[in-house]
Write an enzyme that holds these catalytic residues in place. Structure first.
Site, PDB file in Angstrom:
ATOM      1  CG  ASP A  33      -1.941   0.766   1.142  1.00  0.00           C
ATOM      2  OD1 ASP A  33      -3.381   0.490   0.949  1.00  0.00           O
ATOM      3  OD2 ASP A  33      -1.632   1.942   1.022  1.00  0.00           O
ATOM      4  CB  THR A 121     -16.238  -0.857  -9.168  1.00  0.00           C
ATOM      5  OG1 THR A 121     -18.205   0.223  -8.706  1.00  0.00           O
ATOM      6  CG2 THR A 121     -16.279   0.541 -10.400  1.00  0.00           C
ATOM      7  CG  ASP A 122     -21.719  -0.865  -9.088  1.00  0.00           C
ATOM      8  OD1 ASP A 122     -21.076   0.053  -8.527  1.00  0.00           O
ATOM      9  OD2 ASP A 122     -22.902  -0.485  -8.068  1.00  0.00           O
ATOM     10  CD  GLU A 123     -18.430   4.044  -9.341  1.00  0.00           C
ATOM     11  OE1 GLU A 123     -18.560   5.733  -9.690  1.00  0.00           O
ATOM     12  OE2 GLU A 123     -19.063   4.625  -7.901  1.00  0.00           O
ATOM     13  CE1 TYR A 148     -12.564   4.168  -8.249  1.00  0.00           C
ATOM     14  CE2 TYR A 148     -14.804   4.051  -8.575  1.00  0.00           C
ATOM     15  CZ  TYR A 148     -13.688   3.546  -8.797  1.00  0.00           C
ATOM     16  OH  TYR A 148     -13.979   2.322  -7.943  1.00  0.00           O
ATOM     17  CE  LYS A 152     -11.788  -0.625 -10.060  1.00  0.00           C
ATOM     18  NZ  LYS A 152     -10.627  -0.958  -8.962  1.00  0.00           N
ATOM     19  CE  LYS A 187     -14.626   7.111  -1.687  1.00  0.00           C
ATOM     20  NZ  LYS A 187     -13.233   5.917  -0.748  1.00  0.00           N
ATOM     21  NE  ARG A 191     -19.731  16.178   3.426  1.00  0.00           N
ATOM     22  CZ  ARG A 191     -19.817  17.193   2.495  1.00  0.00           C
ATOM     23  NH1 ARG A 191     -21.061  16.658   1.231  1.00  0.00           N
ATOM     24  NH2 ARG A 191     -19.631  18.593   3.224  1.00  0.00           N
ATOM     25  CG  ASN A 247     -27.978   9.073  -2.544  1.00  0.00           C
ATOM     26  OD1 ASN A 247     -27.098   7.609  -2.495  1.00  0.00           O
ATOM     27  ND2 ASN A 247     -27.192   9.452  -3.135  1.00  0.00           N
ATOM     28  CG  ASP A 270     -26.719  16.264  -8.333  1.00  0.00           C
ATOM     29  OD1 ASP A 270     -25.952  15.446  -7.720  1.00  0.00           O
ATOM     30  OD2 ASP A 270     -27.674  16.005  -8.869  1.00  0.00           O
TER      31      ASP A 270
HETATM   32  P1  NAD Z   1      -9.874   3.774  -0.354  1.00  0.00           P
HETATM   33  O1  NAD Z   1      -9.101   4.172  -1.359  1.00  0.00           O
HETATM   34  O2  NAD Z   1     -10.694   3.046   0.920  1.00  0.00           O
HETATM   35  O3  NAD Z   1      -8.042   2.695  -0.076  1.00  0.00           O
HETATM   36  C1  NAD Z   1      -7.292   3.097  -1.780  1.00  0.00           C
HETATM   37  C2  NAD Z   1      -5.789   1.887  -1.344  1.00  0.00           C
HETATM   38  O4  NAD Z   1      -5.729   2.106  -2.194  1.00  0.00           O
HETATM   39  C3  NAD Z   1      -5.614   3.394   0.152  1.00  0.00           C
HETATM   40  O5  NAD Z   1      -5.106   2.231   1.212  1.00  0.00           O
HETATM   41  C4  NAD Z   1      -4.636   3.787  -0.509  1.00  0.00           C
HETATM   42  O6  NAD Z   1      -2.942   3.950  -0.123  1.00  0.00           O
HETATM   43  C5  NAD Z   1      -4.376   2.574  -2.015  1.00  0.00           C
HETATM   44  N1  NAD Z   1      -3.150   2.821  -3.270  1.00  0.00           N
HETATM   45  C6  NAD Z   1      -3.896   4.242  -3.525  1.00  0.00           C
HETATM   46  N2  NAD Z   1      -2.891   4.385  -4.733  1.00  0.00           N
HETATM   47  C7  NAD Z   1      -1.872   3.053  -4.061  1.00  0.00           C
HETATM   48  C8  NAD Z   1      -0.699   2.987  -5.462  1.00  0.00           C
HETATM   49  N3  NAD Z   1      -0.410   3.200  -6.410  1.00  0.00           N
HETATM   50  N4  NAD Z   1       0.057   1.886  -4.804  1.00  0.00           N
HETATM   51  C9  NAD Z   1      -0.331   1.537  -3.541  1.00  0.00           C
HETATM   52  N5  NAD Z   1      -1.337   1.180  -3.108  1.00  0.00           N
HETATM   53  C10 NAD Z   1      -2.288   2.999  -3.650  1.00  0.00           C
HETATM   54  O7  NAD Z   1     -10.920   2.466  -1.857  1.00  0.00           O
HETATM   55  P2  NAD Z   1     -12.276   1.238  -1.318  1.00  0.00           P
HETATM   56  O8  NAD Z   1     -13.058   1.960  -0.943  1.00  0.00           O
HETATM   57  O9  NAD Z   1     -11.233   0.528  -0.358  1.00  0.00           O
HETATM   58  O10 NAD Z   1     -11.323   0.538  -2.605  1.00  0.00           O
HETATM   59  C11 NAD Z   1     -10.637  -0.801  -3.173  1.00  0.00           C
HETATM   60  C12 NAD Z   1     -10.609  -1.177  -4.249  1.00  0.00           C
HETATM   61  O11 NAD Z   1     -12.144  -1.578  -4.098  1.00  0.00           O
HETATM   62  C13 NAD Z   1     -11.052  -0.343  -5.491  1.00  0.00           C
HETATM   63  O12 NAD Z   1     -10.231  -0.504  -6.234  1.00  0.00           O
HETATM   64  C14 NAD Z   1     -12.076   0.233  -5.361  1.00  0.00           C
HETATM   65  O13 NAD Z   1     -12.993   1.068  -6.933  1.00  0.00           O
HETATM   66  C15 NAD Z   1     -13.123  -1.086  -5.320  1.00  0.00           C
HETATM   67  N6  NAD Z   1     -14.449  -1.120  -5.052  1.00  0.00           N
HETATM   68  C16 NAD Z   1     -15.008   0.162  -4.341  1.00  0.00           C
HETATM   69  C17 NAD Z   1     -16.463   0.366  -3.214  1.00  0.00           C
HETATM   70  C18 NAD Z   1     -16.325   1.377  -2.549  1.00  0.00           C
HETATM   71  O14 NAD Z   1     -18.162   1.245  -2.630  1.00  0.00           O
HETATM   72  N7  NAD Z   1     -15.725   1.429  -2.077  1.00  0.00           N
HETATM   73  C19 NAD Z   1     -17.567  -0.401  -4.597  1.00  0.00           C
HETATM   74  C20 NAD Z   1     -17.112  -1.537  -5.224  1.00  0.00           C
HETATM   75  C21 NAD Z   1     -15.630  -1.957  -5.577  1.00  0.00           C
HETATM   76  O1  TDX Z   2     -21.879  14.389   0.846  1.00  0.00           O
HETATM   77  C1  TDX Z   2     -22.006  13.408  -0.085  1.00  0.00           C
HETATM   78  N1  TDX Z   2     -23.192  13.984  -0.287  1.00  0.00           N
HETATM   79  C2  TDX Z   2     -24.571  12.895  -1.829  1.00  0.00           C
HETATM   80  O2  TDX Z   2     -25.276  12.906  -1.558  1.00  0.00           O
HETATM   81  C3  TDX Z   2     -21.478  12.822  -0.798  1.00  0.00           C
HETATM   82  C4  TDX Z   2     -19.801  12.243  -0.439  1.00  0.00           C
HETATM   83  C5  TDX Z   2     -21.720  11.572  -2.272  1.00  0.00           C
HETATM   84  N2  TDX Z   2     -23.166  12.296  -1.784  1.00  0.00           N
HETATM   85  C6  TDX Z   2     -24.410  11.114  -2.895  1.00  0.00           C
HETATM   86  C7  TDX Z   2     -23.231  10.932  -4.116  1.00  0.00           C
HETATM   87  C8  TDX Z   2     -23.686   9.358  -4.470  1.00  0.00           C
HETATM   88  O3  TDX Z   2     -25.002   9.626  -5.410  1.00  0.00           O
HETATM   89  O4  TDX Z   2     -24.076   9.139  -2.515  1.00  0.00           O
HETATM   90  C9  TDX Z   2     -24.189   8.290  -3.426  1.00  0.00           C
HETATM   91  C10 TDX Z   2     -22.728   7.786  -2.471  1.00  0.00           C
HETATM   92  O5  TDX Z   2     -21.801   8.323  -3.221  1.00  0.00           O
HETATM   93  P1  TDX Z   2     -19.524   7.771  -3.040  1.00  0.00           P
HETATM   94  O6  TDX Z   2     -19.830   7.257  -1.813  1.00  0.00           O
HETATM   95  O7  TDX Z   2     -18.921   9.126  -3.176  1.00  0.00           O
HETATM   96  O8  TDX Z   2     -19.746   6.600  -3.539  1.00  0.00           O
HETATM   97  P2  TDX Z   2     -20.089   6.338  -5.440  1.00  0.00           P
HETATM   98  O9  TDX Z   2     -19.940   7.563  -6.118  1.00  0.00           O
HETATM   99  O10 TDX Z   2     -21.173   5.888  -5.081  1.00  0.00           O
HETATM  100  O11 TDX Z   2     -18.914   5.205  -6.073  1.00  0.00           O
HETATM  101  C11 TDX Z   2     -18.677   4.512  -4.551  1.00  0.00           C
HETATM  102  O12 TDX Z   2     -19.526   3.357  -4.884  1.00  0.00           O
HETATM  103  C12 TDX Z   2     -18.345   2.217  -5.782  1.00  0.00           C
HETATM  104  C13 TDX Z   2     -17.045   4.610  -4.464  1.00  0.00           C
HETATM  105  O13 TDX Z   2     -16.864   5.238  -3.347  1.00  0.00           O
HETATM  106  C14 TDX Z   2     -16.257   3.681  -5.642  1.00  0.00           C
HETATM  107  O14 TDX Z   2     -15.084   3.166  -5.356  1.00  0.00           O
HETATM  108  C15 TDX Z   2     -16.603   2.609  -5.600  1.00  0.00           C
HETATM  109  O15 TDX Z   2     -16.580   1.806  -6.623  1.00  0.00           O
END
Ligand code: NAD
Ligand code: TDX
Length: 332
Positions: A33, A121-123, A148, A152, A187, A191, A247, A270
């Site tokens: 990491d 991700t589903d995105e 983003y 992906k 996130k 938040r 949301n 937005d």
């Molecule tokens: P996060 O941002 O919390 O964590 C990402 C981690 O990767 C951090 O610890 C960061 O230090 C590390 N990192 C970033 N750049 C790096 C690099 N160049 N080399 C080594 N380490 C590096 O993200 P997350 O929400 O835990 O997401 C993790 C994975 O899951 C991602 O691939 C994301 O696309 C995927 N994902 C996330 C969600 C979600 O809801 N958060 C949903 C589906 C998929």
């Molecule tokens: O303050 C906020 N208010 C708000 O309404 C924030 C930060 C977000 N939002 C909305 C935007 C989205 O509709 O909430 C929803 C969720 O937002 P995020 O937490 O930023 O997630 P999203 O953009 O859906 O993406 C997340 O899920 C898929 C992860 O961040 C990604 O890494 C993952 O791939």
């Protein structure tokens, strides 16, 4: 017993996975990491040192990656720049890590002939209409909206090409929105929880009608272990737990669970290009590999998550003011 390399294991979902591996298997883990703003060594605190080792470094550092691939049996690749709002502000790190970083890991997987699981991700599928009964499946065409999600999508396509052209033993999973402990306060759910804990009103983008399909991070981890164990090389598996919520409903639930009036939130600017709705059909993973989620009750999982943030202010407080200043500069 396996030796795993977990990239991004100090981030939100990666650290939940490392905790899950330690609690449910005999495997040992090397975490690679970079510890960007999103990574936190404290998310791995308390794990046994003889089973979990943290190496600070970049997944795009080919020499380091080569050295670490030689020490493990399999690799699970979580590391990414992960926040849509950041990608709209400065896309470059998303290309460096999500595209070039994944390429660097794939070249090492090819050279060392190691089992590789790519977390996505589903995105990548874009979004669905709010009133559309359809859900994403493994055959939904890619149609990403943001820097983003497009990086992906690009990383997923690299994995598929390395499987087909070079015989890399890889699988891919595309998961819906995760919630749970150790998620960065940038996130949505953390938040709003930490806003409420600080007496700040939650902030909803636009009308708050956008729908996300929530899954607990621990269920994501069990799905990934299932795919590592039983997944078919070259296949993609969608991971989801039937957790669709708009949301506004999530914010109202956070307010209710913390004893606040459910209308005590603000509507803010937005997100540009804001995806309307995500929804996952995880039939393939459930029927072919026998996986089921454990957290079926979103309200109970959310309450436990609120309790975690209440009990772990030291973990999130250092990032909170900077995140809020960033959002305030954009009217969010
Ligand atoms: P996060 O941002 O919390 O964590 C990402 C981690 O990767 C951090 O610890 C960061 O230090 C590390 N990192 C970033 N750049 C790096 C690099 N160049 N080399 C080594 N380490 C590096 O993200 P997350 O929400 O835990 O997401 C993790 C994975 O899951 C991602 O691939 C994301 O696309 C995927 N994902 C996330 C969600 C979600 O809801 N958060 C949903 C589906 C998929
Ligand atoms: O303050 C906020 N208010 C708000 O309404 C924030 C930060 C977000 N939002 C909305 C935007 C989205 O509709 O909430 C929803 C969720 O937002 P995020 O937490 O930023 O997630 P999203 O953009 O859906 O993406 C997340 O899920 C898929 C992860 O961040 C990604 O890494 C993952 O791939």
């Amino acid at each position: 017993m396996s030796h795993l390399l977990v990239t991004g294991g100090a981030g939100f979902i990666g650290s939940n996975f490392v905790h899950h591996v330690v609690g449910n298997t005999d495997d040992s883990v090397i975490v690679l990491d970079k510890l960007t703003y999103a990574g936190n060594a404290a998310s791995l605190a308390g794990l046994p040192e003889d089973r979990v080792r943290l190496v600070q470094g970049d997944i795009a550092d080919a020499a380091l990656v080569d050295e670490l691939f030689g020490q493990v049996d399999a690799v699970v690749h979580y590391a990414a720049e992960s926040h849509n709002d950041n990608s709209l502000h400065d896309p470059r790190p998303f290309l460096d890590t999500n595209i070039v970083g994944t390429y660097t890991l794939l070249e090492a997987a090819r050279k060392h002939d190691k089992r590789f699981h790519h977390i996505s991700t589903d995105e990548v599928y874009g979004d669905l209409e709010l009133d559309d009964p359809a859900r994403f499946t493994e055959s939904t065409p890619y149609n990403p909206s943001s820097p983003y999600s497009s990086t992906k999508a690009g990383s997923d396509l690299l994995v598929r090409a390395w499987v087909r052209s070079f015989g890399v033993k890889a699988t891919i999973s595309n998961c819906s929105n995760n919630y749970g402990p150790y998620q960065h306060v940038e996130k949505f759910i953390p938040r709003q929880i930490t806003n409420v804990l600080r007496g700040i009103r939650p902030k909803l983008y636009g009308k708050g009608e956008n729908v996300r399909d929530w899954i607990h991070a621990d269920d994501h981890s069990s799905a990934v272990l299932t795919i590592l164990d039983k997944g078919v090389i070259g296949e993609t598996y969608l991971i989801g737990a039937d957790g669709e919520k708009d949301n506004k409903t999530v914010v109202e639930l956070i307010l209710a669970l913390t004893g606040n009036p459910t209308d005590a939130y603000d509507h803010v600017t937005d997100r540009p290009g804001h995806d309307l709705r995500y929804a996952i059909d995880s039939t393939k993973l459930r029927t072919e590999l026998g996986w089921t989620p454990r957290y079926q009750d979103f309200e109970a999982g959310l309450k436990a998550t609120i309790d975690w943030y209440r009990d772990n202010e030291d973990w999130w407080a250092p990032a909170k003011d900077g995140v809020e200043a960033f959002y305030a500069s954009k009217g969010q």
